[in-house]
Write a protein that holds these residues in place. Structure first.
Motif, PDB file in Angstrom:
ATOM      1  N   GLU A   1       3.838   6.714  -6.890  1.00  0.00           N
ATOM      2  CA  GLU A   1       3.261   7.677  -7.485  1.00  0.00           C
ATOM      3  C   GLU A   1       3.644   9.060  -7.039  1.00  0.00           C
ATOM      4  O   GLU A   1       3.408  10.204  -7.939  1.00  0.00           O
ATOM      5  CB  GLU A   1       1.546   7.514  -7.022  1.00  0.00           C
TER       6      GLU A   1
ATOM      7  N   ASP B   1      -2.096  10.138   0.688  1.00  0.00           N
ATOM      8  CA  ASP B   1      -3.405  10.137   0.118  1.00  0.00           C
ATOM      9  C   ASP B   1      -3.993  11.524  -0.053  1.00  0.00           C
ATOM     10  O   ASP B   1      -4.559  11.797  -1.279  1.00  0.00           O
ATOM     11  CB  ASP B   1      -4.237   9.266   0.709  1.00  0.00           C
TER      12      ASP B   1
ATOM     13  N   LEU C   1      -1.863  13.286  -2.648  1.00  0.00           N
ATOM     14  CA  LEU C   1      -2.129  12.999  -3.924  1.00  0.00           C
ATOM     15  C   LEU C   1      -3.336  13.371  -4.686  1.00  0.00           C
ATOM     16  O   LEU C   1      -3.682  13.513  -5.870  1.00  0.00           O
ATOM     17  CB  LEU C   1      -2.027  11.396  -4.216  1.00  0.00           C
TER      18      LEU C   1
ATOM     19  N   ILE D   1       0.388   6.857   5.086  1.00  0.00           N
ATOM     20  CA  ILE D   1      -0.464   6.663   4.018  1.00  0.00           C
ATOM     21  C   ILE D   1      -1.707   7.632   3.764  1.00  0.00           C
ATOM     22  O   ILE D   1      -1.880   8.100   2.770  1.00  0.00           O
ATOM     23  CB  ILE D   1      -0.840   5.082   4.162  1.00  0.00           C
TER      24      ILE D   1
ATOM     25  N   ARG E   1       1.670   4.188  -3.341  1.00  0.00           N
ATOM     26  CA  ARG E   1       1.693   5.624  -3.053  1.00  0.00           C
ATOM     27  C   ARG E   1       2.953   6.414  -3.199  1.00  0.00           C
ATOM     28  O   ARG E   1       3.060   7.565  -3.553  1.00  0.00           O
ATOM     29  CB  ARG E   1       0.848   5.900  -1.744  1.00  0.00           C
TER      30      ARG E   1
ATOM     31  N   GLN F   1       0.939  -1.046   0.028  1.00  0.00           N
ATOM     32  CA  GLN F   1       0.013   0.036  -0.157  1.00  0.00           C
ATOM     33  C   GLN F   1       0.786   1.159  -0.081  1.00  0.00           C
ATOM     34  O   GLN F   1       0.365   2.288  -0.731  1.00  0.00           O
ATOM     35  CB  GLN F   1      -0.929  -0.098   1.153  1.00  0.00           C
TER      36      GLN F   1
END
Length: 274
Positions: free
Chosen positions: A45, A256, A259, A252, A42, A38
């Motif tokens: 990316e 998120d 992003l 995370i 991320r 996970q």
């Protein structure tokens, strides 16, 4: 400024962020273990949206096993800045391999004196245990690190050892008295690090800013030890925007949010680079 990951105004944060830096252990990955899938997706990316740095007290081989070996092919390596051993080394991708931009190594005499002092005071203070997991004193070239339970100790044992930090600080003070020419500080949950004077994550952040041309105030740094005395705290003291997390799951959630707000990169456009 330091805030918990879920108290930042992410729209305002992203508006003037030009680089995002991360601690490694217990921020991007569990101690000494590779990033989980996970996080890998991320993190990979994120390198396609903005320059990303990793500043860790660990040696380069751990950066390789915990991050580089598990990165997705889509990650843009040219957008990644690696600063192991608390920023005493700086590596960039040159298109073929990771090349060293600089390395501030200790000399042989400094390394020997540091190792001897750490062992002597650890024994005197009852911190030289019979059973350990892996190497106890690690020579990282630019940093000597003593780990009470060894380099491969399980996270649960490390977290339970010294919750107030009093034992590590006592050891660090004793060793510092022996080594006036070097900097000694408590590192992770069970470690004490010895490096050149002025070497910490504040130094790393300033060096990163100088090498990239990005202002320190435009750098975000994410870490799990963001309180005074923690080894991530100096990054915020240097002027970076400090984001406090308690574990990779927090990281995370924070990434998120980034992003969702950072523009996507398209193949016909060059990625944003430092």
């Amino acid at each position: 400024m330091i805030k918990p990951w879920n108290e930042w105004d992410l729209d305002a944060l992203v508006a003037h962020t030009r680089l995002v830096g991360f601690d490694l252990d217990n921020t991007l990955a569990n101690s000494k273990l590779p990033m989980k899938p996970q996080m890998v997706s991320r993190f990979s990316e994120l390198t396609r949206r903005i320059p990303v740095a990793v500043i860790t007290g660990g040696r380069y081989s751990l950066v390789v096993s915990q991050i580089l070996d598990v990165l997705q092919d889509r990650a843009i390596l040219e957008n990644l800045h690696l600063m192991p051993t608390s920023g005493t080394r700086y590596l960039r991708w040159n298109g073929h391999e990771w090349s060293c931009v600089f390395s501030h190594d200790l000399d042989a005499d400094q390394r020997a004196r540091a190792a001897a002092s750490l062992e002597r005071h650890a024994r005197e203070q009852g911190l030289w245990f019979e059973h350990v997991w892996g190497e106890r004193i690690e020579d990282r070239g630019s940093q000597i690190t003593f780990s009470v339970f060894g380099q491969q100790a399980p996270l649960e044992a490390k977290q339970a050892f010294d919750p107030t930090g009093e034992l590590k600080e006592r050891l660090a003070r004793a060793v510092a008295d022996d080594l006036p020419d070097l900097k000694v500080h408590a590192g992770g949950y069970t470690s004490v690090d010895v490096a050149g004077r002025g070497i910490d994550k504040a130094f790393a952040i300033r060096e990163l800013a100088a090498c990239t041309g990005i202002q320190v105030a435009d750098i975000v740094f994410v870490g799990d030890r963001m309180t005074p005395g923690g080894n991530d705290y100096p990054a915020a003291e240097a002027g970076a925007m400090g984001v406090a997390v308690s574990c990779p799951a927090d990281t995370i959630r924070f990434v998120d949010g980034l992003l969702e707000r950072l523009p996507e990169w398209h193949p016909e456009q060059p990625p944003r680079q430092a």
